[in-house]
Design a protein around this motif. Structure first.
Motif, PDB file in Angstrom:
ATOM      1  N   ASP A 172       0.807  -1.220   0.000  1.00  0.00           N
ATOM      2  CA  ASP A 172       0.000   0.000   0.000  1.00  0.00           C
ATOM      3  C   ASP A 172       0.842   1.273   0.000  1.00  0.00           C
ATOM      4  O   ASP A 172       0.336   2.352   0.315  1.00  0.00           O
ATOM      5  CB  ASP A 172      -0.943   0.008   1.201  1.00  0.00           C
ATOM      6  N   VAL A 173       2.117   1.174  -0.357  1.00  0.00           N
ATOM      7  CA  VAL A 173       2.992   2.351  -0.410  1.00  0.00           C
ATOM      8  C   VAL A 173       3.167   2.781  -1.853  1.00  0.00           C
ATOM      9  O   VAL A 173       3.549   1.983  -2.713  1.00  0.00           O
ATOM     10  CB  VAL A 173       4.362   2.052   0.233  1.00  0.00           C
ATOM     11  N   THR A 177       5.048   9.018  -4.648  1.00  0.00           N
ATOM     12  CA  THR A 177       4.866  10.149  -3.737  1.00  0.00           C
ATOM     13  C   THR A 177       5.671  10.000  -2.453  1.00  0.00           C
ATOM     14  O   THR A 177       5.811  10.966  -1.701  1.00  0.00           O
ATOM     15  CB  THR A 177       3.381  10.303  -3.362  1.00  0.00           C
ATOM     16  N   LEU A 178       6.198   8.796  -2.162  1.00  0.00           N
ATOM     17  CA  LEU A 178       6.956   8.555  -0.944  1.00  0.00           C
ATOM     18  C   LEU A 178       8.350   8.054  -1.269  1.00  0.00           C
ATOM     19  O   LEU A 178       8.569   7.440  -2.317  1.00  0.00           O
ATOM     20  CB  LEU A 178       6.249   7.514  -0.064  1.00  0.00           C
ATOM     21  N   TYR A 179       9.289   8.325  -0.385  1.00  0.00           N
ATOM     22  CA  TYR A 179      10.632   7.770  -0.519  1.00  0.00           C
ATOM     23  C   TYR A 179      11.089   7.238   0.834  1.00  0.00           C
ATOM     24  O   TYR A 179      10.584   7.644   1.894  1.00  0.00           O
ATOM     25  CB  TYR A 179      11.619   8.808  -1.050  1.00  0.00           C
ATOM     26  N   LEU A 180      12.041   6.328   0.790  1.00  0.00           N
ATOM     27  CA  LEU A 180      12.554   5.721   2.020  1.00  0.00           C
ATOM     28  C   LEU A 180      13.478   6.706   2.720  1.00  0.00           C
ATOM     29  O   LEU A 180      14.435   7.209   2.130  1.00  0.00           O
ATOM     30  CB  LEU A 180      13.315   4.438   1.681  1.00  0.00           C
ATOM     31  N   GLY A 204       2.127  15.769   4.593  1.00  0.00           N
ATOM     32  CA  GLY A 204       1.290  14.583   4.477  1.00  0.00           C
ATOM     33  C   GLY A 204       1.640  13.552   5.539  1.00  0.00           C
ATOM     34  O   GLY A 204       2.130  13.880   6.617  1.00  0.00           O
ATOM     35  N   ASN A 205       1.387  12.292   5.238  1.00  0.00           N
ATOM     36  CA  ASN A 205       1.635  11.217   6.191  1.00  0.00           C
ATOM     37  C   ASN A 205       3.039  10.633   5.998  1.00  0.00           C
ATOM     38  O   ASN A 205       3.564  10.605   4.894  1.00  0.00           O
ATOM     39  CB  ASN A 205       0.607  10.104   6.029  1.00  0.00           C
ATOM     40  N   PHE A 206       3.626  10.139   7.098  1.00  0.00           N
ATOM     41  CA  PHE A 206       4.973   9.571   7.085  1.00  0.00           C
ATOM     42  C   PHE A 206       4.916   8.209   7.778  1.00  0.00           C
ATOM     43  O   PHE A 206       5.173   8.110   8.974  1.00  0.00           O
ATOM     44  CB  PHE A 206       5.965  10.490   7.787  1.00  0.00           C
ATOM     45  N   PRO A 207       4.565   7.152   7.065  1.00  0.00           N
ATOM     46  CA  PRO A 207       4.337   5.857   7.711  1.00  0.00           C
ATOM     47  C   PRO A 207       5.624   5.154   8.129  1.00  0.00           C
ATOM     48  O   PRO A 207       6.671   5.292   7.499  1.00  0.00           O
ATOM     49  CB  PRO A 207       3.615   5.054   6.623  1.00  0.00           C
ATOM     50  N   LEU A 208       5.517   4.381   9.208  1.00  0.00           N
ATOM     51  CA  LEU A 208       6.591   3.525   9.689  1.00  0.00           C
ATOM     52  C   LEU A 208       6.166   2.080   9.497  1.00  0.00           C
ATOM     53  O   LEU A 208       5.112   1.664   9.995  1.00  0.00           O
ATOM     54  CB  LEU A 208       6.891   3.801  11.164  1.00  0.00           C
TER      55      LEU A 208
END
Length: 355
Positions: A172-173, A177-180, A204-208
């Protein structure tokens, strides 16, 4: 705090012995960091990278232990697994004017610290070329993980079988739009890798996430963990980081009235209160500092300054209050809080210590 987890930090902070058996009279290893120094070889833009150690007690930097193979270019990454140093990826040349500079490579080199006279050996290449990959070692399983630096998310190397296999991101990543982020740690007791994602605009959101290496499965631990700066360390299920108070920009911003550390319990998935119990020269510690575990409750903040040619560090103590769960942090030396050591001779850049 309890006993620190035995993972890929044996050479970063020598956990058992030094390169030359550098023990003191009480049979305790002198605290030592392993790092890379970037040095010019001529006036034509060519460079080499040497490995050195810094003894935190004597404040001495060793002569060059070994030089990176010439095939390793700029943008490489290094990791330690089972007393071996692995160098992965990077550009095709140390010369930034070369046409293949910045083009990712798939090569991997290995150095056995038990037999330094054997030098570097070439290991099986990664599945795809990678530029400046983010790497971590799961020492108990004998595996090395390389993330990003390519259109392919991840690659895992089985040391025993000497083979690589591609690894998919969490389902679901959205990597568009996101990077590690720099938060990448092996949580040894739970056999999982902690992976944190950030947005490119720091909004925005920053998931772990946690990747379980045995079941090869992902779990979201926190949908919005917050931004993450460069410096962090995982010890006994607690994740310590240098405070990132300027959240919109994702960089550290210290003040005379703020604690420079934050602590997160990765087992209970909650933040813990931190009490800084002594004066700390906050404004002298830059946002690109890193934090290292020296054993027991001793830690080290370290950073290099390419402008004045010095490597700086300060040692701190971090303990957990048994009843309240509050984190207590203090300087180990009030009189000499920040120590500066000159770069090795002719070094123009001091890389961060190896992970």
């Amino acid at each position: 705090m309890g006993e620190s987890e035995p993972c890929s930090r044996k050479l970063k902070v020598m956990g058992e012995r030094g390169w030359d058996g550098d023990w003191d009279g009480d049979g305790v290893l002198r605290e030592t960091l392993l790092f890379c120094a970037w040095k010019p070889t001529d006036t034509e833009g060519h460079f080499k990278v040497d490995l050195h150690t810094l003894n935190l007690e004597t404040r001495e930097i060793s002569p060059a232990l070994i030089t990176m193979p010439p095939e390793v270019g700029d943008g490489f990454s290094a990791v330690v697994c089972r007393n071996h140093v692995y160098v992965l990826g990077g550009g095709g040349s140390m010369d930034r004017r070369s046409p293949d500079w910045g083009t990712g490579q798939d090569h991997v080199f290995c150095f056995d610290s038990d037999h330094p006279d054997h030098g570097w050996k070439q290991a099986p290449p990664m599945s795809v070329p990678r530029w400046n990959p983010t790497v971590v070692a799961a020492e108990a399983q004998g595996k090395i993980y390389a993330f990003m630096g390519s259109l392919q998310f991840g690659d895992v190397f089985d040391v025993g079988r000497s083979c690589w296999k591609l690894l998919s991101p969490p389902p679901d990543v959205d990597l568009d739009t996101l990077y590690l982020s720099p938060l990448l740690h092996y949580d040894s007791p739970r056999s999982r890798i902690l992976c944190h994602f950030q947005t490119y605009d720091f909004r925005g959101n920053f998931p772990l996430y946690a990747y379980y290496v045995d079941s090869e499965s992902w779990e979201c631990l926190s949908e919005n963990f917050g931004t993450w700066p460069l410096g962090s360390v995982l010890v006994d299920g607690l994740l310590y980081r240098l405070l990132c108070s300027d959240g919109d920009k994702g960089v550290s911003s210290f003040s005379d009235h703020s604690c420079p550390l934050e602590a997160y319990d990765v087992v209970e998935n909650k933040w813990l209160p931190v009490n800084w119990s002594s004066r700390f020269p906050l404004l002298e510690v830059p946002s690109y500092s890193d934090i290292y575990h020296l054993g027991n409750d001793h830690f080290c903040l370290a950073w290099g300054n390419t402008l004045d040619g010095y490597f700086n560090y300060t040692k701190i103590s971090i303990s957990v209050h048994d009843n309240s769960g509050e984190i207590h942090a203090t300087l180990l030396s009030e009189s000499d809080s920040i120590i500066s050591v000159p770069f090795p001779e002719e070094a123009t850049c001091l890389f961060t210590c190896l992970k």
